[in-house]
Design a protein around this motif. Structure first.
Motif, mmCIF file in Angstrom:
data_model
loop_
_atom_site.group_PDB
_atom_site.id
_atom_site.type_symbol
_atom_site.label_atom_id
_atom_site.label_comp_id
_atom_site.label_asym_id
_atom_site.label_seq_id
_atom_site.Cartn_x
_atom_site.Cartn_y
_atom_site.Cartn_z
ATOM 1 N N UNK A 1 48.217 40.016 32.859
ATOM 2 C CA UNK A 1 47.497 38.772 33.142
ATOM 3 C C UNK A 1 46.432 38.436 32.103
ATOM 4 N N UNK A 2 46.399 37.163 31.733
ATOM 5 C CA UNK A 2 45.401 36.670 30.780
ATOM 6 C C UNK A 2 44.711 35.459 31.403
ATOM 7 N N UNK A 3 43.375 35.475 31.339
ATOM 8 C CA UNK A 3 42.619 34.325 31.855
ATOM 9 C C UNK A 3 42.273 33.394 30.698
ATOM 10 N N UNK A 4 42.595 32.126 30.855
ATOM 11 C CA UNK A 4 42.264 31.136 29.830
ATOM 12 C C UNK A 4 41.340 30.092 30.452
ATOM 13 N N UNK A 5 40.100 30.002 29.917
ATOM 14 C CA UNK A 5 39.177 28.959 30.386
ATOM 15 C C UNK A 5 39.125 27.861 29.327
ATOM 16 N N UNK A 6 39.438 26.647 29.737
ATOM 17 C CA UNK A 6 39.387 25.494 28.842
ATOM 18 C C UNK A 6 37.953 24.971 28.862
ATOM 19 N N UNK A 7 37.153 25.469 27.919
ATOM 20 C CA UNK A 7 35.703 25.260 27.957
ATOM 21 C C UNK A 7 35.311 23.802 27.722
ATOM 22 N N UNK A 8 36.206 23.021 27.090
ATOM 23 C CA UNK A 8 35.863 21.622 26.829
ATOM 24 C C UNK A 8 35.913 20.775 28.103
ATOM 25 N N UNK A 9 36.536 21.322 29.152
ATOM 26 C CA UNK A 9 36.551 20.610 30.442
ATOM 27 C C UNK A 9 35.289 21.029 31.197
ATOM 28 N N UNK A 10 34.473 20.099 31.634
ATOM 29 C CA UNK A 10 33.225 20.471 32.324
ATOM 30 C C UNK A 10 33.515 21.278 33.591
ATOM 31 N N UNK A 11 32.676 22.266 33.886
ATOM 32 C CA UNK A 11 32.885 23.123 35.064
ATOM 33 C C UNK A 11 32.589 22.329 36.335
ATOM 34 N N UNK B 1 43.094 29.057 38.687
ATOM 35 C CA UNK B 1 41.988 29.625 39.462
ATOM 36 C C UNK B 1 41.030 28.498 39.880
ATOM 37 N N UNK B 2 40.815 27.566 38.971
ATOM 38 C CA UNK B 2 40.121 26.311 39.280
ATOM 39 C C UNK B 2 40.586 25.293 38.235
ATOM 40 N N UNK B 3 39.937 24.110 38.208
ATOM 41 C CA UNK B 3 40.435 23.014 37.358
ATOM 42 C C UNK B 3 40.546 23.355 35.876
ATOM 43 N N UNK B 4 39.755 24.318 35.422
ATOM 44 C CA UNK B 4 39.786 24.620 33.979
ATOM 45 C C UNK B 4 40.117 26.080 33.692
ATOM 46 N N UNK B 5 40.543 26.811 34.711
ATOM 47 C CA UNK B 5 40.829 28.245 34.531
ATOM 48 C C UNK B 5 42.268 28.571 34.911
ATOM 49 N N UNK B 6 43.031 28.943 33.893
ATOM 50 C CA UNK B 6 44.457 29.230 34.071
ATOM 51 C C UNK B 6 44.704 30.732 33.935
ATOM 52 N N UNK B 7 45.468 31.282 34.860
ATOM 53 C CA UNK B 7 45.903 32.670 34.700
ATOM 54 C C UNK B 7 47.350 32.619 34.221
ATOM 55 N N UNK B 8 47.573 33.155 33.009
ATOM 56 C CA UNK B 8 48.935 33.210 32.466
ATOM 57 C C UNK B 8 49.436 34.630 32.635
#
Ligand code: HEM
Length: 177
Positions: free
Chosen positions: A167-177, A124-131
């Motif tokens: 669908x599951x949204x995974x946000x990798x919070x350690x990566x700056x938005x 969805x963006x650099x730190x947001x993955x839809x699995x």
């Protein structure tokens, strides 16, 4: 469903909740209390699903709580011991999750009748993955618990949200938005 999932669940319940709880779950699920699950055996789908439901009843926990406990245990304690090869050369949650489709194909390739879940990925963006979880079993809550377990394993903060039954949204919070 392959017995490896039930074997992991049984080990978790025995270890964290005690053997009496596990015996009650086996009885209520229609299994002999002395039964030990073999990794490659086929557990009939209805009995496997029934055992997951019974586990929640006996332990008096929600499906979400059971899924989180299972996910954490599978990824952090059970799988590293028997599937250590898939943990080698991976040092972050993103790479591990992106490998999961391949890992499910590879780890069941030589097991007769295995029907592993499959995964599709979209960013969805650099730190947001839809699995997207593809399985007729509909165990999306377990999937969410497993992904949280992956965050814990790598010591990363992940925000994991179920968007639908697939669908599951995974946000990798350690990566700056
Ligand atoms: C090294 C890590 C992992 C290995 C080796 C592995 C392997 C397996 C195997 C062998 C099965 C049984 C398949 C069958 O009965 O045909 C399974 C089931 C399952 N796995 Fe994994 N798995 C791993 C991590 C994960 C992760 C991180 C997720 C979530 C993204 C996941 C999601 C699931 C689900 C939901 C099932 C239940 C079966 C279904 O829904 O159809 N697994 N896995």
């Amino acid at each position: 469903m392959k017995g490896v999932i039930m074997a992991c669940l049984a080990q978790l319940v025995n270890e964290k909740f005690g053997e009496d709880s596990m015996e009650a779950i086996m009885k209520k699920s229609g299994f002999d209390t002395s039964k030990r699950f073999m990794a490659t055996e086929d557990v009939p789908e209805d009995k496997a699903m029934g055992m997951l439901e019974t586990t929640c009843e006996v332990l008096d926990i929600s499906l979400e709580q059971a899924a989180d406990a299972f996910g954490e245990y599978w990824v952090n304690e059970y799988a590293p011991k028997i599937y250590g090869i898939y943990y080698k050369n991976v040092d972050n949650a993103m790479d591990f999750l992106l490998m999961m489709d391949e890992v499910h194909v590879k780890s069941t390739r030589n097991i007769e009748n295995a029907r592993p879940p499959r995964f599709e990925y979209a960013w969805q963006d650099d730190r947001t993955l839809i699995m997207t979880y593809k399985s007729p079993r509909g165990l999306i809550d377990i999937c969410v618990g497993l992904i949280k377990g992956v965050g814990k394993y790598f010591g990363e903060e992940l925000e994991v949200t179920k968007l639908s039954s697939e669908d599951i949204k995974v946000v990798f919070k350690d990566i700056p938005a």
